[in-house]
Design a protein around this motif. Structure first.
Motif, short mmCIF file in Angstrom:
data_model
loop_
_atom_site.label_atom_id
_atom_site.label_comp_id
_atom_site.label_asym_id
_atom_site.label_seq_id
_atom_site.Cartn_x
_atom_site.Cartn_y
_atom_site.Cartn_z
N ILE A 197 -66.07 -15.75 7.04
CA ILE A 197 -66.00 -16.99 7.82
C ILE A 197 -67.40 -17.39 8.28
O ILE A 197 -67.79 -18.56 8.23
N VAL B 168 -62.26 -14.14 2.52
CA VAL B 168 -61.43 -14.78 3.54
C VAL B 168 -60.00 -14.93 3.05
O VAL B 168 -59.04 -14.78 3.81
N PRO C 106 -56.61 -10.87 3.98
CA PRO C 106 -55.41 -10.86 4.83
C PRO C 106 -54.19 -10.30 4.12
O PRO C 106 -53.32 -9.70 4.76
N MET D 114 -52.84 -30.17 16.96
CA MET D 114 -54.11 -29.61 16.52
C MET D 114 -55.06 -30.69 16.00
O MET D 114 -56.15 -30.38 15.54
N GLY E 47 -55.50 -21.97 2.93
CA GLY E 47 -54.61 -20.81 3.09
C GLY E 47 -53.28 -21.05 2.42
O GLY E 47 -52.75 -20.18 1.71
N TRP F 262 -60.29 -22.88 11.77
CA TRP F 262 -59.34 -23.23 10.72
C TRP F 262 -59.45 -22.25 9.56
O TRP F 262 -58.45 -21.90 8.93
N LEU F 263 -60.66 -21.77 9.26
CA LEU F 263 -60.79 -20.74 8.23
C LEU F 263 -60.02 -19.49 8.67
O LEU F 263 -59.32 -18.87 7.87
N PHE F 264 -60.16 -19.14 9.93
CA PHE F 264 -59.41 -18.00 10.43
C PHE F 264 -57.92 -18.26 10.33
O PHE F 264 -57.14 -17.38 9.95
N LEU F 265 -57.48 -19.48 10.64
CA LEU F 265 -56.05 -19.80 10.53
C LEU F 265 -55.60 -19.72 9.07
O LEU F 265 -54.45 -19.36 8.80
N ALA F 266 -56.52 -20.03 8.15
CA ALA F 266 -56.17 -19.85 6.73
C ALA F 266 -55.88 -18.38 6.44
O ALA F 266 -54.95 -18.06 5.67
N THR F 267 -56.65 -17.48 7.05
CA THR F 267 -56.37 -16.07 6.82
C THR F 267 -55.01 -15.70 7.40
O THR F 267 -54.26 -14.90 6.81
N ALA G 280 -52.49 -17.67 7.53
CA ALA G 280 -51.49 -18.21 6.60
C ALA G 280 -51.24 -17.21 5.47
O ALA G 280 -50.10 -17.00 5.05
N LEU H 215 -51.28 -22.08 16.42
CA LEU H 215 -50.91 -21.26 15.25
C LEU H 215 -49.74 -20.35 15.59
O LEU H 215 -48.80 -20.20 14.80
#
Lengths: 559, 93, 209
Positions: A185, A219, A223, B59, B75, C27-32, C34, C191
């Motif tokens: 990130i 990234v 996960p 958001m 994602g 948002w990149l973190f939220l992609a993770t 997801a 989220l």
């Protein structure tokens, strides 16, 4: 006539007083452990991955010693399982995945795009602590009791039947995964938002593009590893039936989830290497990189298509024939961008004025060994061949050619290339050239026989094998001795250079990147001026002139 | 507070919340309707609709730079690779 | 609308850039997230697909009242968080702090209700294991998903409570300048809500009536 100089004080590393750099900016332990300077964090990571490299290497030594004899005299079956599991887990997650991105990525990336820092410096430090915590947990799991599932943790063995520290190891890797995600990130945001004035996307050095591509993969893939390990954890610890077929679970679902991460993981391990190699080859051949745009698209294509090929690890696991077909086809497709890159590196060398320095030797080694590893990947991508070759030493040789012959060579290339910038010292070039050549020979001696062993049918992860395989195994182990020397030797001369090495000028390689336009070692804020980029990268010789017509002029990426 | 501010700070989120509550009622009732068709699909679709309301309005994705919207979709797009190819295996065994 | 002044973190030189960077990073973190929950949902999809009869029988045991109540609570907490975030940016400190406290209260309520629900589930023998209620293939898998997904969600929610409460530790004077922090906090909290809003039909609306 020389005037005798009075002896003057120097600090650690022989730094002259008054010469400031990021190394002199704070000398207490806390100034290191609490730093938000990306360069210092890179060094913190370097200490960690070096430790893990030699730990994984010790396990490899044990393996090669054990395999000298077909009767497996040194280790029991169980001990052997724990040894190769340790080797795999440590080398994949604690050396290869972090290696280039967290050390060279952290150090060089902001500089080569003209930034003074990464986007989220505190998260950067936090990512190092995550790496340390995860590393400690996994270290204890692997060394005190061990894990015997292989680094792949296949169910139902890992969930229901293994009597080893699966839970602790899974927890450790889970934590370390977040270090990867944080780094990714950080890098993506940094590249999007902190490029210097004039540093457009298509002027980025290929190392920066490689860091971008690898960050995308880190990234988006990591996960899924996290949830996979969590599911193994809850099944093993709490008996919740996830993959257990007795309750309707599907062990192949584990494999789908695991390889959805672990295949892109191999691209995490190779994309940074490709970035390093592009930098080194361009500089040491005094040529612009051939086909810059295609090099960029190739890396991005590898990053994206890399997510669609994971089933090629499961051809014989019980996947449907249709799925086999789809994954096989996509696996052939993904060979194309890699091949484009190999062609372009070769094209970069053409009509260059090649300096066979240590970084260049390592980089050329990468190109050759990566090509062999990649071509053998095509064999494995073909389903009929894979049925025969899967889980044999052919696969072991294939991935070691790419990961070790490729990525580790590139790591050493980058280590030597940027050593003067990072430490302000020059390493002894002859020793390094010797190490590079020794590594190349040692590597091939170790791993080429394994291709033959695989074709002849020797399975992987076995320490008892039929007598007819002994000659090749002994050859491989002898090669490993040479390889071990080639890895250990740099420890000594690089450490020596920290204290006694000649002082490095700003740009000992005469390279064009922005990181070379500032001091060695750099100041804390990276640059004493505001970078303003006016040219494309790799301007090593003026266009329309063949190298023999001009002297060694070049256009650096600053005024 | 100025009416313009009140609208931005309180009334706009409140309207989204009202939409969410309505969808909640609809989805719960639909699930219990005796012979209603395609229940799993409808309930999931309503769930996704709620998620979109939260993402777009709470958001503020609608107002954001396109770069951020791209990041928000990444994602989901990648998760779709996981689903599609796994089911390509599962459905053809 | 001009941006209000903000406390700048290294290396950002303007509040605009800091805000964009922070939103982009989150948002990149939220992609993770997801992808993290995506893997979990894949398990759900595969189990439901392969043993749908047993899966539905197991799923019918999920308590619709607890589930629906909690969904309402969490969506309302998203409302209060959204208002709190916007109020912070406008400099309306008392309203912002009130909304943050309301969000925390509603989040805690969710956990309390969940606790009661867990107790009820345990009493009804809905924990997979030797004492599990059903012996049909698929039923235990639903409940394996239920326990894993709701606990993981609850952990995310608890972490969210920590992140949200951080806003209360910022002094009233400093709060207006920390509006980028409020935005980041709100994004994370939303989220948590989005995950639940997808989980709700998967857990509570299967096989009804």
């Amino acid at each position: 006539m020389t005037v005798a100089q009075p002896p003057h004080e120097t600090t650690l590393l022989g730094r002259d007083l008054g010469e400031e750099s990021y190394l002199t900016d704070g000398t207490t332990l806390m100034s290191w452990l609490g730093t938000t300077d990306h360069k210092r964090i890179a060094i913190l990571y370097a200490v960690g991955i070096t430790f893990f490299f030699f730990l994984g290497g010790a396990a490899a030594t044990l393996i090669r010693l054990e395999l000298i004899s077909p009767a497996g005299r040194m280790l029991t079956n169980d001990e052997y399982n724990r040894t190769f599991t340790l080797h795999g887990i440590i080398m994949v997650w604690f050396f290869l995945v972090p290696s280039i991105p967290t050390t060279m990525g952290n150090f060089v990336l902001p500089m080569c795009i003209g930034a003074r820092e990464v986007a989220f410096p505190r998260i950067n430090l936090f990512s190092w602590y995550l790496f340390v915590v995860g590393g400690l947990l996994t270290f204890f799991a692997l060394l005190f009791g061990g894990v015997d599932t292989g680094w792949t943790f296949y169910t139902p063995f890992s969930t229901n039947y293994s009597n080893s520290n699966v839970l602790l190891a899974a927890a450790g890797i889970f934590v370390t995964g977040f270090s990867s995600i944080a780094t990714g990130i950080n890098f993506i945001t940094t590249i999007h938002m902190l490029r210097a004035k004039g540093m457009t996307w298509m002027r980025l050095p290929l190392f920066a593009w490689a860091m971008y591509a690898v960050s995308l993969v880190m990234v988006l893939a990591t996960p899924v590893l996290a949830i996979t390990l969590l599911l193994v954890f809850v099944e093993r610890a709490f008996g919740l039936p996830i993959f257990d077929p007795r309750f309707g679970g599907d062990p192949i679902l584990f494999q789908h989830l695991f390889w959805f991460y672990s295949h892109p993981a191999v691209y995490i391990m190779v994309l940074p290497a490709m970035g390093v190699v592009s930098e080194v080859i361009a500089c040491e051949a005094r040529r612009r990189v051939f086909g810059y745009e295609f090099m960029v698209y190739a890396m991005l294509m590898i990053a994206v298509v890399g997510f669609m090929v994971w089933g090629h690890h499961m051809f014989v696991s019980g996947e449907s024939q249709f799925a086999n077909l789809v994954f096989s086809f996509l696996s052939f497709v993904i060979a194309v961008p890699s091949a484009i890159k190999v062609f372009n590196w070769t094209g970069t060398l053409y009509r260059g004025q090649i300096r066979f320095s240590a970084p260049m030797l390592y980089a050329l080694g990468f190109v050759g060994l990566f090509t062999i590893g990649g071509l053998t990947g095509l064999f494995l991508a073909s389903v009929p061949l894979d049925i025969d070759l899967t889980d044999t030493y052919f696969v072991v040789a294939h991935f070691h050619y790419i990961m070790v012959g490729g990525s580790v060579s590139a790591f050493f290339a980058g280590l030597h290339f940027w050593w003067p910038k990072i430490t302000g010292r020059l390493y002894p070039e002859r020793f390094a050239q010797f190490a590079a050549i020794t590594m190349f020979f040692g590597f091939n001696f170790t791993f080429f026989p394994q291709f033959i062993l695989g074709i002849e049918g020797m399975p992987r992860r076995y320490h008892l094998y039929p007598q007819q395989f002994q000659a090749l195994n002994v050859t491989s182990s002898l090669g490993a001795v040479v390889l071990a020397f080639a890895y250990l030797f740099p420890l000594f001369y690089l450490a020596w250079s920290l204290f006694r090495g000649e002082r490095a000028p700003n740009n000992p390689w005469d390279a064009t990147g922005l990181e070379w336009q500032t001091r060695s070692p750099p100041p804390t804020r990276n640059f004493d001026f505001d970078p303003d980029v006016r040219a494309a990268p790799y301007g090593y010789h003026p266009e329309h002139n063949a190298p023999h017509e001009v002297s060694q002029t070049h256009e650096p990426q600053t005024p | 507070m100025k009416p313009e501010t009140r609208r931005r700070v309180i009334l706009a989120p409140l309207a989204t919340w009202a939409g969410l509550m309505v969808l909640l009622a609809v989805t719960a009732l639909y699930a219990y309707l005796p012979s209603a068709p395609i229940k799993p699909e409808v309930s999931l679709a309503i769930g996704i609709a709620k998620a979109l309301l939260i993402a777009l309005f709470f958001m503020q994705l609608r107002k954001n730079a396109s770069l951020i919207r791209l990041a928000s979709m990444a994602g989901l797009v990648w998760a779709s690779f996981l689903f599609m190819l796994t089911f390509a295996d599962l459905l053809t065994r | 609308m001009t941006q209000p002044p903000a406390i700048l973190n290294e290396p950002w030189r303007t509040p605009e850039r800091q805000q964009v960077a922070m939103q982009f990073g989150i948002w990149l973190f939220l992609a993770t997230e997801a992808l993290f929950f995506g893997g979990l949902f894949l398990f759900y999809a595969v189990s439901r697909f392969t043993d749908s009869a047993g899966f539905e029988i197991g799923a019918r045991e999920a308590d619709i009242w607890f589930g629906t109540a909690n969904t309402a609570v969490l969506m309302t907490s998203s409302l209060t968080m959204a208002i709190g975030e916007r109020a912070t940016k406008e400099g309306l400190v008392p309203l912002a702090r009130l909304m943050v406290m309301a969000t925390l209260a509603l989040g805690a309520t969710f956990l309390v209700v969940k606790g009661f629900e867990y107790r009820s589930d345990i009493e009804k023998h809905l924990v997979p294991g030797p004492a599990f209620k059903y012996a049909i293939r698929g039923a235990a898998q639903f409940w394996a998903f239920y326990w894993t997904a709701t606990v993981v969600h609850a952990i995310h929610l608890t972490v969210g409570l920590g992140i949200v409460s951080r806003l209360l530790f910022i002094s009233k004077e400093d709060l207006p300048e920390r509006w980028t922090t409020a935005i980041g906090t709100a994004l994370y909290w939303h989220l948590v809500d989005i995950v639940w809003v997808i989980l709700y039909p998967l857990l509570y609306l299967v096989g009804r009536p």
